[in-house]
Design an enzyme around this catalytic site. Structure first.
Site, PDB file in Angstrom:
ATOM      1  N   HIS A  87       0.950  -1.517  -0.202  1.00 45.74           N
ATOM      2  CA  HIS A  87       0.530   0.151  -0.509  1.00 45.74           C
ATOM      3  C   HIS A  87       1.257   0.892  -0.475  1.00 45.74           C
ATOM      4  O   HIS A  87       0.751   1.826  -0.673  1.00 45.74           O
ATOM      5  CB  HIS A  87      -0.781   0.013   0.784  1.00 45.74           C
ATOM      6  N   HIS A 248      -9.502  -2.512  -5.112  1.00 47.80           N
ATOM      7  CA  HIS A 248      -8.552  -2.497  -3.930  1.00 47.80           C
ATOM      8  C   HIS A 248      -7.140  -3.168  -4.981  1.00 47.80           C
ATOM      9  O   HIS A 248      -6.093  -3.995  -4.355  1.00 47.80           O
ATOM     10  CB  HIS A 248      -8.881  -3.327  -2.690  1.00 47.80           C
ATOM     11  N   ASP A 252      -3.171  -2.606  -5.238  1.00 47.92           N
ATOM     12  CA  ASP A 252      -1.801  -3.619  -5.315  1.00 47.92           C
ATOM     13  C   ASP A 252      -1.275  -4.428  -6.043  1.00 47.92           C
ATOM     14  O   ASP A 252      -0.229  -4.195  -6.038  1.00 47.92           O
ATOM     15  CB  ASP A 252      -2.575  -5.117  -4.463  1.00 47.92           C
ATOM     16  N   HIS A 275      -0.646 -11.075  -5.015  1.00 48.46           N
ATOM     17  CA  HIS A 275       0.767 -10.724  -5.133  1.00 48.46           C
ATOM     18  C   HIS A 275       1.264 -11.629  -5.852  1.00 48.46           C
ATOM     19  O   HIS A 275       2.397 -11.059  -6.902  1.00 48.46           O
ATOM     20  CB  HIS A 275       0.714 -10.389  -3.995  1.00 48.46           C
TER      21      HIS A 275
END
Length: 306
Positions: A87, A248, A252, A275
Site C-alpha cells: 500500500h 483494491h 495492490d 500478489h
C-alpha cells in the site's frame, strides 16, 4: 486533499519533508513505527529496518521480493524481513516519488485503515520535491504474459501506465476497473479501497492467526478497522464504493509493480490478480532483456531512449 498535477515528470523527485505513522501490522498483530524521509537522486525507495545488529537496508526491488501469505514482503539474503509494503509503495509510485528512505522499527508496515489513502494524505501533506537527475522510465517494448490456474496477466507496449483489472466474486459477479493510476486519479479512485475478504473464511483465518503462534503470521492484526468483511453482496459496515474489491486489487497491482525500480510505461491487463501472480508477471517482464528499454522525457515531452 491537494492535487498534484503531473503528466510524465522529466526529473526524479523525493519527499518534500518527513512524515511518520504508527500502528498495528495486519499479519503480525504487532505495533510498529515508521518514518519516511527524503532521499538523494538515484536512491530509489529503500526500507531501513532497525535490528539488534543495527539498521538493515532493504531496497524495494523485485529481486528482493519474498512470497508471504496475503501480502508482499521484501528481504535481502537472510537479512530481516519487511512485510506488507504494497500500500505504501503504491502511494509513492502513483504520486511520482522516486526516492525515499523508509525507516521501520518492526517487521511489518502499519496497515492503518487497510487502504492507501492515509499514505497519500501524508505524502501530499509534505509535498513532492523535484531533483536534478532525469527520471528514467521502463518502457515496455513487447507483450509479456503470465498465467497460472485462473490468474491471467499481461503487459503490452503503451506510452503511459494503464490498467485493466477484473475479478469475479460470488454475489457480486464480475467487477472491473480501467484507468490510469495518475497522481490525480489514484488518491480518488484507488487509494481509498481497503483490504477485503469473505467473512466465512476471514474469521477462521483470523482465529488461526491469533491462536497458532508458530509459522507464518496471518491476519493476527485484522479487525473491522482495517479489513472489509464481505458478506453476501455487501460488506459488514458497508463499502466505500460498490466495486471497492476490484479497486483494491488494482491498488495492490500498482504497489507490486513498483518493485520494477522505475515507473512502467505499458498497459496491464489483469484477470484475477494477486500478489503472487502480480510478481509472476513482473518477474517475466524483468527477466526478458528484449521486453523493456529505459527511456527519458525530453523538454518537448517526447520519450527518448535513455
Amino acid at each position: 486533499m491537494p492535487v498534484i498535477d503531473l503528466s510524465l515528470p522529466r526529473v526524479e523527485a523525493t519527499l518534500g519533508g518527513a512524515f511518520e505513522a504508527s500502528g498495528i501490522g495486519l499479519h503480525t498483530g504487532r505495533v510498529s513505527r515508521l518514518k519516511a524521509l527524503p532521499a538523494p537522486e538515484g536512491h530509489g525507495v529503500r526500507f531501513v529496518r532497525a535490528t539488534k545488529r543495527g539498521p538493515a537496508e532493504v531496497p524495494a526491488l523485485w529481486p528482493n521480493r519474498r512470497s508471504r501469505p496475503l501480502c508482499t514482503a521484501l528481504q535481502v539474503g537472510d537479512g530481516p524481513l519487511v512485510r506488507t509494503v504494497e500500500h505504501l509503495l503504491a502511494a509513492l509510485s502513483a504520486l511520482a516519488i522516486d526516492n525515499a528512505r523508509i525507516e521501520l522499527d518492526g517487521e511489518e508496515v502499519p496497515i492503518l485503515d487497510g487502504s492507501a489513502a492515509p499514505w497519500c494524505d501524508r505524502i501530499l501533506a509534505v509535498g513532492r520535491a523535484e531533483q536534478a537527475a532525469p527520471r528514467r522510465y521502463l518502457k515496455v517494448r513487447k507483450r509479456v504474459a503470465y498465467a497460472e490456474k485462473a490468474h491471467r496477466l499481461r503487459i503490452d507496449p503503451a506510452e503511459r501506465f494503464e490498467l485493466e483489472v477484473a475479478i469475479t466474486l460470488s454475489h457480486f459477479g464480475q467487477l472491473k476497473w480501467i484507468g490510469r493510476p495518475t497522481p490525480d486519479a489514484f488518491p480518488r479512485e484507488l487509494a481509498p479501497s481497503r483490504s477485503f475478504g469473505r467473512l466465512k473464511w476471514a474469521l477462521p483465518a483470523k482465529i488461526l492467526g491469533v491462536f497458532l503462534r508458530f509459522g507464518e503470521p496471518v491476519l493476527r492484526g485484522a479487525s473491522p478497522e482495517n479489513v472489509v468483511a464481505l458478506y453476501g453482496a455487501g460488506a459488514i459496515g458497508g463499502l466505500r464504493m460498490p466495486d471497492e474489491p476490484v479497486r483494491h486489487r488494482a491498488l495492490d497491482l500498482v504497489g507490486d509493480l513498483a518493485l520494477a525500480g522505475h515507473p512502467l510505461l505499458g498497459r496491464v491487463f489483469a484477470s484475477r490478480p494477486g500478489h503472487d501472480p502480480n510478481f509472476g508477471l513482473l518477474s517475466a517482464l524483468m527477466r526478458d532483456p528484449e521486453a523493456t528499454e529505459l527511456a527519458t522525457v525530453g523538454e518537448d515531452g517526447a520519450l527518448r531512449r535513455a
